[in-house]
Each structure stands twice: as structure tokens, then as C-alpha cells.
Design a protein around this motif. Structure first.
Motif, PDB file in Angstrom:
ATOM      1  N   GLY A  37     -40.603  31.949 -32.857  1.00 16.30           N
ATOM      2  CA  GLY A  37     -41.240  32.315 -33.070  1.00 16.30           C
ATOM      3  C   GLY A  37     -42.854  31.157 -32.493  1.00 16.30           C
ATOM      4  N   CYS A  38     -42.838  30.136 -32.202  1.00 15.02           N
ATOM      5  CA  CYS A  38     -43.674  29.683 -31.704  1.00 15.02           C
ATOM      6  C   CYS A  38     -43.304  28.961 -29.999  1.00 15.02           C
ATOM      7  N   GLY A  39     -42.252  29.032 -30.231  1.00 11.03           N
ATOM      8  CA  GLY A  39     -41.864  28.421 -28.999  1.00 11.03           C
ATOM      9  C   GLY A  39     -41.979  26.657 -28.584  1.00 11.03           C
ATOM     10  N   ILE A  40     -42.510  25.538 -29.270  1.00  5.57           N
ATOM     11  CA  ILE A  40     -43.152  24.511 -29.097  1.00  5.57           C
ATOM     12  C   ILE A  40     -42.604  23.852 -30.620  1.00  5.57           C
ATOM     13  N   GLY A  41     -41.630  23.999 -30.918  1.00  2.00           N
ATOM     14  CA  GLY A  41     -41.228  23.186 -32.244  1.00  2.00           C
ATOM     15  C   GLY A  41     -42.136  23.410 -33.661  1.00  2.00           C
ATOM     16  N   GLU A  42     -43.197  24.080 -33.694  1.00  2.00           N
ATOM     17  CA  GLU A  42     -43.782  23.905 -34.400  1.00  2.00           C
ATOM     18  C   GLU A  42     -44.128  25.096 -36.038  1.00  2.00           C
ATOM     19  N   CYS A  43     -42.845  25.671 -35.770  1.00  2.00           N
ATOM     20  CA  CYS A  43     -43.035  26.783 -36.941  1.00  2.00           C
ATOM     21  C   CYS A  43     -41.513  26.812 -38.050  1.00  2.00           C
ATOM     22  N   GLY A  44     -40.559  26.018 -37.162  1.00  2.00           N
ATOM     23  CA  GLY A  44     -38.752  25.977 -37.854  1.00  2.00           C
ATOM     24  C   GLY A  44     -38.680  27.790 -37.807  1.00  2.00           C
ATOM     25  N   ALA A  45     -38.737  28.613 -36.878  1.00  2.00           N
ATOM     26  CA  ALA A  45     -37.982  29.926 -37.318  1.00  2.00           C
ATOM     27  C   ALA A  45     -36.815  30.195 -36.430  1.00  2.00           C
ATOM     28  N   CYS A  46     -36.641  29.110 -35.207  1.00  2.00           N
ATOM     29  CA  CYS A  46     -35.776  29.021 -34.633  1.00  2.00           C
ATOM     30  C   CYS A  46     -34.708  28.082 -35.011  1.00  2.00           C
ATOM     31  N   THR A  47     -34.677  27.089 -36.092  1.00  2.00           N
ATOM     32  CA  THR A  47     -33.895  26.251 -37.266  1.00  2.00           C
ATOM     33  C   THR A  47     -31.796  26.103 -37.058  1.00  2.00           C
TER      34      THR A  47
END
Ligand code: FES
Ligand code: FES
Length: 154
Positions: A37-47
Motif C-alpha cells: 500500500g504505502c510502503g512506509i508503515g502507515e496503512c497495514g496492507a502489508c501485515t
């Protein structure tokens, strides 16, 4: 060479230790269920789970993982808690475009492993860093309540 334990398998990876786990999962291993998603730890999509705890894989260099176990949405196996969450997701249908969902599901599973019957506040706290562009927040929280056997307040 970096050696990781991903979805209960040992994998040897010819990648830099600085590479974020998300890149390894998606681009090297083809595990595209985990989203960028954001690539900077802000959205949670990559959890994903790291030793059972939800972590942002976009912000985790693979060199920092060591022998910890990484579980992605593809590696849930026969975990009964995961099954409860997936059943509740089927029932409440909290998905629109679906992009945020793998991350939300991974956090929900980790929450129920830690706390069998989380309160509304605990659910809100656990999911607070997850962004859903489709605004499915209430349905997602209700699906977690159903999985936990709590009352659906929708
Ligand atoms: S892609 Fe990792 S937190 Fe947004
Ligand atoms: S379902 Fe579309 S971003 Fe959450």
C-alpha cells in the motif's frame, strides 16, 4: 545469502539484508497475497505475522528477522483461529476492493490468538493502523466480534 523461515519452510534467499520483507515475499517468492500500500508503515496492507505478532513487512529488513517465523496470508494452514476469522469474513462480507483485507485479516487473527474475546476497544486498538479506502471499518470489526463469539452490534 539470507535464510528465513516463511510459512513453516526454510528458504535461502540471495538478497540484500536491507531488503524489506514485503519485497522478498512479493517479488522474490511470488507470495502476492500480502499487499503493497504505502510502503512506509502507515496503512497495514502489508501485515504478516512474525512469531505470531502482526508486523508491517514493508518496514522490516530481512536481515533483522533471524530465526523468527514469518507467516503470510498464504501460510495460515489449518489454524482454527484463522478459520474462525475466515468464516466470519464469509458471513459479514467486509470486503469491497479487497486490497486492505489480507493485512486486516492477519491482524485480526493475531488479536484473537492473544485475546480470545477482545473488547470493542481492544479491537479498535488492534486495527487502528489499518486503512481501508472503501470504508469497511464497521463490518470488519463486526466480523471479528462474530469470530470471537461476541455480540454483533451492527
Ligand atoms: S504497505 Fe506497509 S504499512 Fe502500508
Ligand atoms: S476493502 Fe477496499 S481498501 Fe479495504
Amino acid at each position: 545469502m539470507v535464510v528465513l523461515n516463511i510459512n513453516n519452510k526454510t528458504v535461502n534467499l540471495d538478497v540484500s539484508e536491507d531488503m524489506p520483507l514485503l519485497w522478498v515475499l512479493r517479488d522474490v517468492m511470488g507470495l502476492t497475497g500480502t499487499k503493497y500500500g504505502c510502503g512506509i508503515g502507515e496503512c497495514g496492507a502489508c501485515t504478516v505475522h512474525l512469531d505470531g505478532k502482526p508486523v508491517r513487512s514493508c518496514s522490516l529488513p530481512v536481515g533483522a528477522i533471524g530465526e523468527k517465523s514469518v507467516i503470510t496470508i498464504e501460510g495460515l494452514g489449518s489454524d482454527p483461529v484463522a478459520q474462525k476469522i475466515l468464516d466470519a469474513w464469509s458471513e459479514k462480507q467486509p470486503t469491497q476492493c479487497g486490497f486492505c483485507q489480507p493485512g486486516q485479516i492477519m491482524t485480526a487473527i493475531a488479536l484473537l490468538h492473544e485475546q480470545e474475546k477482545p473488547t470493542k476497544e481492544e479491537i479498535n486498538r488492534a486495527l487502528s493502523g489499518h486503512i481501508c479506502r472503501c470504508g469497511m471499518y464497521q463490518r470488519i470489526r463486526n466480523a471479528i466480534k462474530i469470530a470471537a463469539g461476541s455480540i454483533d452490534d451492527e
